[in-house]
Design a protein around this motif. Structure first.
Motif, PDB file in Angstrom:
ATOM      1  N   ASN A  64     -13.972  35.995   1.862  1.00 41.43           N
ATOM      2  CA  ASN A  64     -12.617  35.522   1.580  1.00 41.43           C
ATOM      3  C   ASN A  64     -11.663  36.700   1.376  1.00 41.43           C
ATOM      4  N   ASN A  65     -11.918  37.792   2.101  1.00 41.04           N
ATOM      5  CA  ASN A  65     -11.096  38.990   1.975  1.00 41.04           C
ATOM      6  C   ASN A  65      -9.622  38.650   2.183  1.00 41.04           C
ATOM      7  N   PRO A  66      -8.752  39.015   1.233  1.00 40.50           N
ATOM      8  CA  PRO A  66      -7.344  38.606   1.344  1.00 40.50           C
ATOM      9  C   PRO A  66      -6.630  39.142   2.572  1.00 40.50           C
ATOM     10  N   ALA A  67      -7.077  40.266   3.124  1.00 37.54           N
ATOM     11  CA  ALA A  67      -6.370  40.883   4.248  1.00 37.54           C
ATOM     12  C   ALA A  67      -6.814  40.347   5.597  1.00 37.54           C
ATOM     13  N   ILE A  68      -8.119  40.186   5.813  1.00 35.97           N
ATOM     14  CA  ILE A  68      -8.610  39.829   7.149  1.00 35.97           C
ATOM     15  C   ILE A  68      -9.116  38.401   7.250  1.00 35.97           C
ATOM     16  N   VAL A  69      -9.176  37.669   6.144  1.00 28.59           N
ATOM     17  CA  VAL A  69      -9.567  36.258   6.191  1.00 28.59           C
ATOM     18  C   VAL A  69      -8.378  35.378   5.805  1.00 28.59           C
ATOM     19  N   GLN A  70      -7.806  35.639   4.629  1.00 29.86           N
ATOM     20  CA  GLN A  70      -6.628  34.877   4.211  1.00 29.86           C
ATOM     21  C   GLN A  70      -5.351  35.354   4.903  1.00 29.86           C
ATOM     22  N   LEU A  71      -5.384  36.591   5.433  1.00 30.20           N
ATOM     23  CA  LEU A  71      -4.231  37.193   6.104  1.00 30.20           C
ATOM     24  C   LEU A  71      -3.004  37.209   5.197  1.00 30.20           C
ATOM     25  N   LEU A  72      -3.218  37.655   3.956  1.00 32.15           N
ATOM     26  CA  LEU A  72      -2.143  37.768   2.977  1.00 32.15           C
ATOM     27  C   LEU A  72      -1.798  39.241   2.760  1.00 32.15           C
ATOM     28  N   GLY A  73      -0.565  39.501   2.370  1.00 30.92           N
ATOM     29  CA  GLY A  73      -0.142  40.868   2.101  1.00 30.92           C
ATOM     30  C   GLY A  73      -0.060  41.733   3.340  1.00 30.92           C
ATOM     31  N   LEU A  74       0.217  41.109   4.493  1.00 32.12           N
ATOM     32  CA  LEU A  74       0.216  41.873   5.746  1.00 32.12           C
ATOM     33  C   LEU A  74       1.389  42.838   5.854  1.00 32.12           C
ATOM     34  N   CYS A  75       2.506  42.544   5.203  1.00 31.06           N
ATOM     35  CA  CYS A  75       3.672  43.431   5.297  1.00 31.06           C
ATOM     36  C   CYS A  75       3.347  44.839   4.799  1.00 31.06           C
ATOM     37  N   PRO A  76       2.886  45.014   3.548  1.00 31.97           N
ATOM     38  CA  PRO A  76       2.513  46.371   3.119  1.00 31.97           C
ATOM     39  C   PRO A  76       1.289  46.891   3.849  1.00 31.97           C
ATOM     40  N   LEU A  77       0.369  45.999   4.188  1.00 30.06           N
ATOM     41  CA  LEU A  77      -0.844  46.426   4.884  1.00 30.06           C
ATOM     42  C   LEU A  77      -0.518  47.130   6.188  1.00 30.06           C
ATOM     43  N   LEU A  78       0.396  46.570   6.952  1.00 29.76           N
ATOM     44  CA  LEU A  78       0.743  47.142   8.251  1.00 29.76           C
ATOM     45  C   LEU A  78       1.741  48.286   8.132  1.00 29.76           C
ATOM     46  N   ALA A  79       2.536  48.280   7.064  1.00 31.60           N
ATOM     47  CA  ALA A  79       3.625  49.250   6.958  1.00 31.60           C
ATOM     48  C   ALA A  79       3.179  50.605   6.424  1.00 31.60           C
ATOM     49  N   VAL A  80       2.251  50.627   5.483  1.00 30.04           N
ATOM     50  CA  VAL A  80       1.948  51.890   4.797  1.00 30.04           C
ATOM     51  C   VAL A  80       0.631  52.525   5.245  1.00 30.04           C
TER      52      VAL A  80
END
Length: 234
Positions: free
Chosen positions: A18-34
């Motif tokens: 249930n990884n928040p980044a690659i399963v829930q796809l949450l927090g993608l804005c900072p994930l992709l930006a920084v």
């Protein structure tokens, strides 16, 4: 209502299932930006984990005292308080990294992964479960941040751990690893499209691993069932 899990299950949920980044796809804005470099991803990951840990603990402590009608505004206020604390700490002790990450530090408040865990888990479970859940969800998010940041830094610049002194201080000034020399940076990896492509490759790799594991488990179950029917040893 309480949704209890054991610590092993919480670890697997946060880091993989249930990884928040690659399963829930949450927090993608900072994930992709920084995630232009490994250190940038690590810095934001640590900040997010601290906020997740603090907010989960606090929400769990006050869960029996907060009316359902105003629980979301209260949770957001708690998260914003911890984001402010983390922002001030980074401003004081890692000012260079604080400047690099910029607006994405206060934007942690809007990270749906944090408010989601506060609402879905911390508000329904005791402190020790909520704290461990926040730690594992933060670790899973951080893992994807540093993995994507490392991939982009290596492909784009041919280096790894650039800017380590921004996070760890002067003694890490020579921590940069030069993997290969290049006359021109690979712009596709450095620019935002590279972040989308890299994240897509990570998600694809996870899906392939999950399918392979599931297929293997199904084969093992068939072997066990066949052995039971025939009465033979496995």
């Amino acid at each position: 209502m309480t949704i209890k899990h054991d610590f092993a299950d919480l670890s697997m949920q946060g880091l993989w299932k249930n990884n928040p980044a690659i399963v829930q796809l949450l927090g993608l804005c900072p994930l992709l930006a920084v995630t232009g470099t490994f250190i940038n991803g690590l810095g934001l990951g640590i900040a997010t984990t601290l906020v997740l840990l603090g907010s989960n603990i606090t929400v769990s402590l006050v869960r029996n005292f907060v009316p359902n009608e105003i629980r979301i505004p209260i949770f957001v206020m708690v998260i914003a308080s911890f984001v402010t604390v983390v922002e001030l700490l980074m401003n004081a002790f890692t000012f260079g990294l604080y400047q690099v990450l910029g607006i994405f530090i206060p934007l942690i408040v809007t990270n749906c992964a944090i408010i989601g865990r506060a609402e879905a888990y911390a508000s329904k479970n005791p402190v020790h479960y909520a704290a461990f859940d926040g730690l594992m969800m933060g670790a899973g998010f951080t893992f994807i941040l540093v993995l994507l940041g490392g991939m982009r830094e290596i492909l784009g610049f041919g280096t790894l751990f650039t800017g380590a002194d921004l996070l760890f201080g002067e003694f890490a000034q020579n921590a940069t690893i030069h993997i290969f020399e290049t006359d021109a940076n690979f712009l596709l990896a450095i620019l935002p499209p590279g972040a989308f492509i890299g994240l897509g490759l990570i998600i694809a790799a996870k899906n392939m691993i999950d399918r392979a594991v599931e297929s293997r488990m199904q084969k093992e179950q068939k072997i066990v069932q066949r052995a039971r029917v025939t009465g033979t040893d496995i």
